[in-house]
Scaffold this motif. Structure first.
Motif, PDB file in Angstrom:
ATOM      1  N   ARG A 114       1.218  -1.389  -0.218  1.00 34.58           N
ATOM      2  CA  ARG A 114       0.093   0.265  -0.616  1.00 34.58           C
ATOM      3  C   ARG A 114       0.610   1.368  -0.233  1.00 34.58           C
ATOM      4  N   VAL A 115       2.256   1.536   0.198  1.00 35.24           N
ATOM      5  CA  VAL A 115       3.260   2.092  -0.101  1.00 35.24           C
ATOM      6  C   VAL A 115       2.927   2.994  -1.038  1.00 35.24           C
ATOM      7  N   ARG A 116       2.580   4.106  -1.162  1.00 39.98           N
ATOM      8  CA  ARG A 116       2.754   5.264  -2.321  1.00 39.98           C
ATOM      9  C   ARG A 116       3.808   5.881  -2.407  1.00 39.98           C
ATOM     10  N   SER A 117       4.449   6.273  -1.554  1.00 43.65           N
ATOM     11  CA  SER A 117       5.860   7.504  -1.694  1.00 43.65           C
ATOM     12  C   SER A 117       6.625   6.415  -0.640  1.00 43.65           C
ATOM     13  N   VAL A 118       8.302   6.687  -1.041  1.00 48.41           N
ATOM     14  CA  VAL A 118       9.568   6.796   0.263  1.00 48.41           C
ATOM     15  C   VAL A 118      10.429   7.974  -0.598  1.00 48.41           C
ATOM     16  N   ALA A 119      11.434   8.211   0.861  1.00 45.62           N
ATOM     17  CA  ALA A 119      11.994   9.145   0.817  1.00 45.62           C
ATOM     18  C   ALA A 119      13.520   7.709   1.235  1.00 45.62           C
ATOM     19  N   LEU A 120      14.633   8.082   0.506  1.00 45.84           N
ATOM     20  CA  LEU A 120      15.296   7.091   0.494  1.00 45.84           C
ATOM     21  C   LEU A 120      16.514   7.951   0.474  1.00 45.84           C
ATOM     22  N   ASP A 121      17.438   6.803   1.888  1.00 49.04           N
ATOM     23  CA  ASP A 121      18.373   7.603   1.869  1.00 49.04           C
ATOM     24  C   ASP A 121      19.815   8.868   1.042  1.00 49.04           C
ATOM     25  N   ALA A 122      20.146   9.418   1.395  1.00 48.70           N
ATOM     26  CA  ALA A 122      20.964  10.492   0.008  1.00 48.70           C
ATOM     27  C   ALA A 122      22.204   9.747   0.031  1.00 48.70           C
ATOM     28  N   GLY A 123      22.619   8.742   1.173  1.00 48.33           N
ATOM     29  CA  GLY A 123      23.885   7.994   0.950  1.00 48.33           C
ATOM     30  C   GLY A 123      23.478   7.104   0.212  1.00 48.33           C
TER      31      GLY A 123
END
Length: 294
Positions: A114-123
């Motif tokens: 059900r995930v529609r948005s993800v923030a991904l670690d910049a590293g």
């Protein structure tokens, strides 16, 4: 590995460099990951070979510097090794996880389908790509992607899920509002029954004496694995984690030898990344020792 074996290897590698370093036209610029998981590969490297200038950074920046020619060899995310032009994997020393990675964590507000948005670690590059592959292939979702910056706090995150890697993942508490926690090393193992390869020693085109570097990085790895107690003690002070937690992470969670299972896992990852448009169909990778991929 016994102490005598380590001493013997150090003698051999010094003899190797006495014999071959005269053929090097300049000091080699090497990129090392600044996280705890890379310390067994790097802890003894400078001592073993004075012909190196080691620059430490996060994996994503090391990949950029290698691509720009600012580094000669670097530990970079495997996905960037596949994406690069003319790269060669120069060592069987790698950063991988047989099961739980412990330092690659996806926190979510919702079940993953059900995930529609993800923030991904910049590293991250490899773990970020793994997140996208898992969500698309296993859960059938292609969420909106944004970056979780180095200076951002978890309290600022508004996405459905957030990926943390490296030391930040190990030292961060589970954020309020994100009740679900997924170790992506575990998720890949449960799904594919393979270990997951996060990073590799990679040389840019034009680097010479690959046989020497191949041997050096393997011996440095073996020295590091024989010295995990000292590495874990130093890391526990630096990261404010217990010695037991650091030692277990290095000795049980992380894995540092690239073999057949790791090769097959990387081949499967490549196929999924191509399928979902993350890598081009032409993505390939040469290995100094072993068959090429792609």
């Amino acid at each position: 590995m016994t102490t005598s074996e380590v001493d013997l290897n150090e003698t051999k590698v010094r003899e190797l460099w006495d014999a071959q370093s005269a053929g090097l036209s300049r000091v080699l610029k090497v990129g090392g990951v600044c996280y705890l998981n890379a310390k067994p590969l790097l802890h003894h490297l400078g001592k073993l070979c004075p012909n190196l200038v080691i620059e430490y950074d996060v994996p994503s920046r090391l990949a950029e510097k290698l691509a720009a020619g600012d580094l000669d060899i670097a530990i970079i995310p495997a996905v960037e090794a596949l994406r690069g032009e003319g790269y060669t994997v120069v060592s069987d020393a790698c950063i991988a996880a047989k099961k739980a990675a412990k330092s690659v964590i996806l926190y979510s507000r919702l079940p993953l389908d059900r995930v529609r948005s993800v923030a991904l670690d910049a590293g991250s590059r490899m773990s970020a790509t793994l997140t996208r592959v898992l969500l698309a292939e296993r859960y059938g979702v292609k969420p909106e992607i944004c970056q979780f910056g180095f200076e951002e706090e978890l309290a600022q995150v508004t996405t459905d899920a957030v990926l943390l890697i490296g030391d930040r993942a190990m030292t961060s508490k589970q954020p309020p509002g994100f009740p679900l926690r997924f170790d992506l090393g575990c998720e890949w193992r449960k799904w594919t029954n393979y270990p997951f390869v996060f990073a590799l020693w990679v040389a840019r085109p034009g680097v010479e004496n690959l046989a020497s570097w191949h041997r050096l990085f393997s011996i440095a790895r073996d020295h590091g694995l024989a010295d995990l107690v000292n590495i874990a003690q130093a890391a526990s002070r630096e990261l404010v984690l217990s010695f037991e937690e650091c030692y277990q992470y290095l000795s049980e969670n992380m894995y540092y030898r690239f073999g057949k299972d790791e090769y097959d896992s990387l081949a499967l990852f490549r196929a999924y990344a191509i399928k979902h448009g993350i890598l081009p169909p032409s993505a390939k990778l040469a290995f100094y020792s072993g068959p090429d991929l792609g």
